[in-house]
Design a protein around this motif. Structure first.
Motif, PDB file in Angstrom:
ATOM      1  N   HIS A  72     -12.416  12.475   7.503  1.00 53.05           N
ATOM      2  CA  HIS A  72     -13.067  11.317   8.142  1.00 53.05           C
ATOM      3  C   HIS A  72     -13.835  10.461   7.143  1.00 53.05           C
ATOM      4  O   HIS A  72     -14.025   9.272   7.370  1.00 53.05           O
ATOM      5  CB  HIS A  72     -14.003  11.786   9.262  1.00 53.05           C
ATOM      6  N   ARG A  73     -14.254  11.070   6.031  1.00 54.27           N
ATOM      7  CA  ARG A  73     -14.943  10.309   4.987  1.00 54.27           C
ATOM      8  C   ARG A  73     -13.952   9.739   3.970  1.00 54.27           C
ATOM      9  O   ARG A  73     -14.038   8.586   3.562  1.00 54.27           O
ATOM     10  CB  ARG A  73     -15.958  11.234   4.289  1.00 54.27           C
ATOM     11  N   LEU A  74     -12.974  10.592   3.570  1.00 55.11           N
ATOM     12  CA  LEU A  74     -12.064  10.218   2.481  1.00 55.11           C
ATOM     13  C   LEU A  74     -11.066   9.124   2.877  1.00 55.11           C
ATOM     14  O   LEU A  74     -10.828   8.193   2.100  1.00 55.11           O
ATOM     15  CB  LEU A  74     -11.297  11.464   2.004  1.00 55.11           C
ATOM     16  N   TYR A  75     -10.503   9.218   4.076  1.00 50.41           N
ATOM     17  CA  TYR A  75      -9.444   8.272   4.467  1.00 50.41           C
ATOM     18  C   TYR A  75      -9.936   6.822   4.450  1.00 50.41           C
ATOM     19  O   TYR A  75      -9.313   5.961   3.807  1.00 50.41           O
ATOM     20  CB  TYR A  75      -8.892   8.659   5.838  1.00 50.41           C
ATOM     21  N   PRO A  76     -11.067   6.512   5.108  1.00 50.96           N
ATOM     22  CA  PRO A  76     -11.560   5.124   5.037  1.00 50.96           C
ATOM     23  C   PRO A  76     -11.857   4.673   3.602  1.00 50.96           C
ATOM     24  O   PRO A  76     -11.566   3.536   3.234  1.00 50.96           O
ATOM     25  CB  PRO A  76     -12.844   5.148   5.881  1.00 50.96           C
ATOM     26  N   GLN A  77     -12.395   5.595   2.773  1.00 45.49           N
ATOM     27  CA  GLN A  77     -12.700   5.239   1.372  1.00 45.49           C
ATOM     28  C   GLN A  77     -11.430   4.842   0.621  1.00 45.49           C
ATOM     29  O   GLN A  77     -11.414   3.866  -0.127  1.00 45.49           O
ATOM     30  CB  GLN A  77     -13.345   6.433   0.649  1.00 45.49           C
ATOM     31  N   VAL A  78     -10.372   5.613   0.813  1.00 43.50           N
ATOM     32  CA  VAL A  78      -9.106   5.347   0.115  1.00 43.50           C
ATOM     33  C   VAL A  78      -8.511   4.021   0.586  1.00 43.50           C
ATOM     34  O   VAL A  78      -8.043   3.223  -0.223  1.00 43.50           O
ATOM     35  CB  VAL A  78      -8.104   6.512   0.330  1.00 43.50           C
ATOM     36  N   ILE A  79      -8.552   3.783   1.889  1.00 43.87           N
ATOM     37  CA  ILE A  79      -8.016   2.519   2.425  1.00 43.87           C
ATOM     38  C   ILE A  79      -8.766   1.338   1.814  1.00 43.87           C
ATOM     39  O   ILE A  79      -8.156   0.362   1.361  1.00 43.87           O
ATOM     40  CB  ILE A  79      -8.100   2.497   3.969  1.00 43.87           C
ATOM     41  N   GLN A  80     -10.093   1.438   1.762  1.00 47.32           N
ATOM     42  CA  GLN A  80     -10.884   0.347   1.190  1.00 47.32           C
ATOM     43  C   GLN A  80     -10.567   0.144  -0.291  1.00 47.32           C
ATOM     44  O   GLN A  80     -10.451  -0.982  -0.759  1.00 47.32           O
ATOM     45  CB  GLN A  80     -12.390   0.616   1.395  1.00 47.32           C
ATOM     46  N   LYS A  81     -10.388   1.246  -1.031  1.00 48.71           N
ATOM     47  CA  LYS A  81     -10.055   1.146  -2.455  1.00 48.71           C
ATOM     48  C   LYS A  81      -8.717   0.430  -2.658  1.00 48.71           C
ATOM     49  O   LYS A  81      -8.567  -0.408  -3.543  1.00 48.71           O
ATOM     50  CB  LYS A  81      -9.986   2.549  -3.059  1.00 48.71           C
ATOM     51  N   LEU A  82      -7.736   0.759  -1.814  1.00 49.13           N
ATOM     52  CA  LEU A  82      -6.425   0.101  -1.902  1.00 49.13           C
ATOM     53  C   LEU A  82      -6.551  -1.396  -1.622  1.00 49.13           C
ATOM     54  O   LEU A  82      -5.903  -2.214  -2.272  1.00 49.13           O
ATOM     55  CB  LEU A  82      -5.451   0.726  -0.902  1.00 49.13           C
ATOM     56  N   ILE A  83      -7.390  -1.742  -0.662  1.00 48.15           N
ATOM     57  CA  ILE A  83      -7.619  -3.157  -0.323  1.00 48.15           C
ATOM     58  C   ILE A  83      -8.264  -3.876  -1.506  1.00 48.15           C
ATOM     59  O   ILE A  83      -7.829  -4.946  -1.922  1.00 48.15           O
ATOM     60  CB  ILE A  83      -8.495  -3.285   0.945  1.00 48.15           C
ATOM     61  N   GLU A  84      -9.310  -3.251  -2.077  1.00 42.17           N
ATOM     62  CA  GLU A  84     -10.031  -3.867  -3.214  1.00 42.17           C
ATOM     63  C   GLU A  84      -9.130  -4.022  -4.432  1.00 42.17           C
ATOM     64  O   GLU A  84      -9.206  -5.012  -5.152  1.00 42.17           O
ATOM     65  CB  GLU A  84     -11.248  -3.014  -3.583  1.00 42.17           C
ATOM     66  N   ASN A  85      -8.282  -3.024  -4.673  1.00 44.25           N
ATOM     67  CA  ASN A  85      -7.398  -3.064  -5.844  1.00 44.25           C
ATOM     68  C   ASN A  85      -6.154  -3.903  -5.602  1.00 44.25           C
ATOM     69  O   ASN A  85      -5.299  -4.016  -6.466  1.00 44.25           O
ATOM     70  CB  ASN A  85      -6.964  -1.643  -6.240  1.00 44.25           C
ATOM     71  N   LYS A  86      -6.052  -4.430  -4.362  1.00 40.71           N
ATOM     72  CA  LYS A  86      -4.892  -5.222  -3.966  1.00 40.71           C
ATOM     73  C   LYS A  86      -3.582  -4.460  -4.214  1.00 40.71           C
ATOM     74  O   LYS A  86      -2.555  -5.033  -4.597  1.00 40.71           O
ATOM     75  CB  LYS A  86      -4.886  -6.584  -4.658  1.00 40.71           C
ATOM     76  N   THR A  87      -3.651  -3.128  -4.032  1.00 39.53           N
ATOM     77  CA  THR A  87      -2.477  -2.278  -4.217  1.00 39.53           C
ATOM     78  C   THR A  87      -1.465  -2.532  -3.106  1.00 39.53           C
ATOM     79  O   THR A  87      -0.263  -2.444  -3.304  1.00 39.53           O
ATOM     80  CB  THR A  87      -2.895  -0.792  -4.202  1.00 39.53           C
ATOM     81  N   ILE A  88      -1.983  -2.813  -1.917  1.00 40.22           N
ATOM     82  CA  ILE A  88      -1.112  -3.060  -0.770  1.00 40.22           C
ATOM     83  C   ILE A  88      -0.870  -4.562  -0.662  1.00 40.22           C
ATOM     84  O   ILE A  88      -1.813  -5.345  -0.543  1.00 40.22           O
ATOM     85  CB  ILE A  88      -1.761  -2.539   0.535  1.00 40.22           C
ATOM     86  N   LYS A  89       0.385  -4.945  -0.728  1.00 43.45           N
ATOM     87  CA  LYS A  89       0.713  -6.366  -0.615  1.00 43.45           C
ATOM     88  C   LYS A  89       0.662  -6.795   0.847  1.00 43.45           C
ATOM     89  O   LYS A  89       1.061  -6.045   1.730  1.00 43.45           O
ATOM     90  CB  LYS A  89       2.090  -6.631  -1.183  1.00 43.45           C
ATOM     91  N   LYS A  90       0.176  -7.996   1.071  1.00 43.13           N
ATOM     92  CA  LYS A  90       0.110  -8.526   2.451  1.00 43.13           C
ATOM     93  C   LYS A  90       1.526  -8.759   2.973  1.00 43.13           C
ATOM     94  O   LYS A  90       2.439  -9.098   2.214  1.00 43.13           O
ATOM     95  CB  LYS A  90      -0.651  -9.843   2.454  1.00 43.13           C
ATOM     96  N   ALA A  91       1.679  -8.585   4.273  1.00 45.30           N
ATOM     97  CA  ALA A  91       2.967  -8.853   4.908  1.00 45.30           C
ATOM     98  C   ALA A  91       3.319 -10.328   4.763  1.00 45.30           C
ATOM     99  O   ALA A  91       2.433 -11.174   4.744  1.00 45.30           O
ATOM    100  CB  ALA A  91       2.918  -8.450   6.371  1.00 45.30           C
ATOM    101  N   ASN A  92       4.603 -10.620   4.666  1.00 47.93           N
ATOM    102  CA  ASN A  92       5.033 -12.030   4.575  1.00 47.93           C
ATOM    103  C   ASN A  92       4.715 -12.733   5.888  1.00 47.93           C
ATOM    104  O   ASN A  92       5.112 -12.286   6.946  1.00 47.93           O
ATOM    105  CB  ASN A  92       6.544 -12.101   4.306  1.00 47.93           C
ATOM    106  N   LYS A  93       4.001 -13.816   5.782  1.00 45.61           N
ATOM    107  CA  LYS A  93       3.678 -14.593   6.991  1.00 45.61           C
ATOM    108  C   LYS A  93       4.714 -15.705   7.136  1.00 45.61           C
ATOM    109  O   LYS A  93       4.583 -16.767   6.563  1.00 45.61           O
ATOM    110  CB  LYS A  93       2.258 -15.207   6.876  1.00 45.61           C
ATOM    111  N   ASN A  94       5.827 -15.389   7.797  1.00 46.92           N
ATOM    112  CA  ASN A  94       6.896 -16.384   7.958  1.00 46.92           C
ATOM    113  C   ASN A  94       6.546 -17.394   9.048  1.00 46.92           C
ATOM    114  O   ASN A  94       6.248 -17.015  10.129  1.00 46.92           O
ATOM    115  CB  ASN A  94       8.219 -15.696   8.301  1.00 46.92           C
TER     116      ASN A  94
END
Length: 196
Positions: free
Chosen positions: A174-196
């Motif tokens: 419950h602590r680690l999962y939100p932290q990892v998601i936020q880190k991925l967002i900050e590092n822009k590791t996850i690309k945004k979906a194409n907004k067609n």
């Protein structure tokens, strides 16, 4: 970041992520919860949190491709950037994997590659291990085999029972999962979906 959470059961990790978003620890929006089990408690959590949810069972589809195609429609409709598995008890097939390459996350209650599969807490406990843990990884075509993003160890003490070990692991999740998601967002590791 637009997220969809997939759950099959209790949904405590879904709740932890939703609370982390509400308290601004994670800069994301949960577009919807998807549940493949109409009796899952995760649905009650979504109702209480005011988060939209979608429920349908693979049993209602001719095959996994048809089932995942319907899921993909929901993801595209909601312009989802990242799929987060939180106790989702199904293997992700090629239809979703191709559409969301490196954009499906899973949390697993062991130190992978040790103790993959459904009963990993019990397996580690019964193997008399001194430690186990929690792993967050990218989903690939295998079972708990994708690239590891983060791990945290959890000691198995002599006085631990299976219940107390499960409780300790859930606390870390419950602590680690939100932290990892936020880190991925900050590092822009996850690309945004194409907004067609």
């Amino acid at each position: 970041m637009r997220i969809a959470v997939f759950a099959s059961g209790n949904g405590s990790n879904f709740q932890a992520i939703a609370e982390a978003i509400a308290s601004k620890q994670v800069e994301a929006t949960i577009c919807f919860l998807f549940c493949d089990n109409p009796k899952a408690y995760a649905i009650e959590r979504a109702k209480k949190l005011g988060i939209p949810f979608t429920v349908f069972s693979p049993k209602n589809y001719i095959d996994r491709v048809a089932y995942e195609t319907e899921l993909l429609k929901q993801l595209e409709l909601n312009q989802v950037d990242l799929v987060v598995l939180a106790g989702y008890m199904r293997i992700i097939g090629p239809t979703l994997l191709r559409a969301y390459v490196n954009r499906i996350l899973n949390i697993h209650p062991s130190l992978l590659p040790y103790f993959p599969g459904r009963s990993s807490i019990k397996d580690a406990f019964e193997a008399n291990e001194k430690q186990t843990g929690v792993t967050v990884h990218i989903v690939d075509e295998g079972v708990d085999t994708g690239p590891i993003i983060a791990q945290e160890k959890v000691a198995i003490l002599p006085e631990d029972t299976l219940d107390s070990l499960e409780a300790k692991i859930h606390q870390v999740e419950h602590r680690l999962y939100p932290q990892v998601i936020q880190k991925l967002i900050e590092n822009k590791t996850i690309k945004k979906a194409n907004k067609n």
